[in-house]
Design a protein around this motif. Structure first.
Motif, PDB file in Angstrom:
ATOM      1  N   LYS A  24      77.875  32.214 -55.134  1.00 17.03           N
ATOM      2  CA  LYS A  24      76.872  32.418 -54.081  1.00 17.03           C
ATOM      3  C   LYS A  24      76.785  31.189 -53.176  1.00 17.03           C
ATOM      4  O   LYS A  24      76.754  31.307 -51.945  1.00 17.03           O
ATOM      5  CB  LYS A  24      75.519  32.709 -54.723  1.00 17.03           C
ATOM      6  CG  LYS A  24      74.413  32.977 -53.745  1.00 17.03           C
ATOM      7  CD  LYS A  24      73.109  33.271 -54.483  1.00 17.03           C
ATOM      8  CE  LYS A  24      71.956  33.277 -53.508  1.00 17.03           C
ATOM      9  NZ  LYS A  24      70.663  33.262 -54.155  1.00 17.03           N
ATOM     10  N   LEU A  25      76.755  29.996 -53.758  1.00 17.72           N
ATOM     11  CA  LEU A  25      76.660  28.755 -52.979  1.00 17.72           C
ATOM     12  C   LEU A  25      77.883  28.557 -52.094  1.00 17.72           C
ATOM     13  O   LEU A  25      77.775  28.112 -50.946  1.00 17.72           O
ATOM     14  CB  LEU A  25      76.466  27.549 -53.906  1.00 17.72           C
ATOM     15  CG  LEU A  25      75.119  27.473 -54.625  1.00 17.72           C
ATOM     16  CD1 LEU A  25      75.142  26.371 -55.676  1.00 17.72           C
ATOM     17  CD2 LEU A  25      73.980  27.253 -53.642  1.00 17.72           C
ATOM     18  N   GLN A  27      79.902  31.059 -51.014  1.00 20.08           N
ATOM     19  CA  GLN A  27      79.860  32.122 -50.006  1.00 20.08           C
ATOM     20  C   GLN A  27      78.905  31.782 -48.867  1.00 20.08           C
ATOM     21  O   GLN A  27      79.184  32.064 -47.705  1.00 20.08           O
ATOM     22  CB  GLN A  27      79.390  33.431 -50.647  1.00 20.08           C
ATOM     23  CG  GLN A  27      80.460  34.441 -50.807  1.00 20.08           C
ATOM     24  CD  GLN A  27      79.878  35.781 -51.205  1.00 20.08           C
ATOM     25  OE1 GLN A  27      78.850  35.874 -51.856  1.00 20.08           O
ATOM     26  NE2 GLN A  27      80.558  36.821 -50.815  1.00 20.08           N
ATOM     27  N   GLU A  28      77.771  31.174 -49.198  1.00 24.33           N
ATOM     28  CA  GLU A  28      76.758  30.821 -48.198  1.00 24.33           C
ATOM     29  C   GLU A  28      77.116  29.547 -47.440  1.00 24.33           C
ATOM     30  O   GLU A  28      76.409  29.147 -46.526  1.00 24.33           O
ATOM     31  CB  GLU A  28      75.394  30.650 -48.874  1.00 24.33           C
ATOM     32  CG  GLU A  28      74.830  31.936 -49.425  1.00 24.33           C
ATOM     33  CD  GLU A  28      73.564  31.733 -50.237  1.00 24.33           C
ATOM     34  OE1 GLU A  28      73.193  30.567 -50.521  1.00 24.33           O
ATOM     35  OE2 GLU A  28      72.939  32.742 -50.605  1.00 24.33           O
ATOM     36  N   LYS A  30      77.084  26.524 -48.649  1.00 20.47           N
ATOM     37  CA  LYS A  30      76.344  25.366 -49.148  1.00 20.47           C
ATOM     38  C   LYS A  30      77.269  24.424 -49.912  1.00 20.47           C
ATOM     39  O   LYS A  30      77.114  23.210 -49.854  1.00 20.47           O
ATOM     40  CB  LYS A  30      75.166  25.809 -50.005  1.00 20.47           C
ATOM     41  CG  LYS A  30      74.135  26.554 -49.161  1.00 20.47           C
ATOM     42  CD  LYS A  30      72.974  27.053 -49.957  1.00 20.47           C
ATOM     43  CE  LYS A  30      71.990  27.769 -49.031  1.00 20.47           C
ATOM     44  NZ  LYS A  30      70.895  28.369 -49.755  1.00 20.47           N
TER      45      LYS A  30
END
Length: 60
Positions: A24-25, A27-28, A30
């Protein structure tokens, strides 16, 4: 031999996070990463810079 390019799984292990959180990190945006086909990869150098920014108080 230390890897210069890491998979999401390797990054998760290195940061002691779950693979889902790490994915998730990345993909975003971050955690800095890039895609090769459908697979995300992270340069170890970029990951270390990310860690240094966190140490200096930057929030994700």
């Amino acid at each position: 031999m230390e890897r210069e390019i890491m998979t999401v799984s390797q990054v998760a292990e290195y940061l002691q996070l779950s693979e889902m959180t790490t994915y998730k990190l990345v993909q975003e945006g971050k955690i800095p990463g890039f895609k090769i086909g459908r697979h995300w990869r992270v340069k170890k150098e970029d990951l270390n810079e990310f860690i240094e920014r966190l140490k200096n108080g930057e929030r994700i």
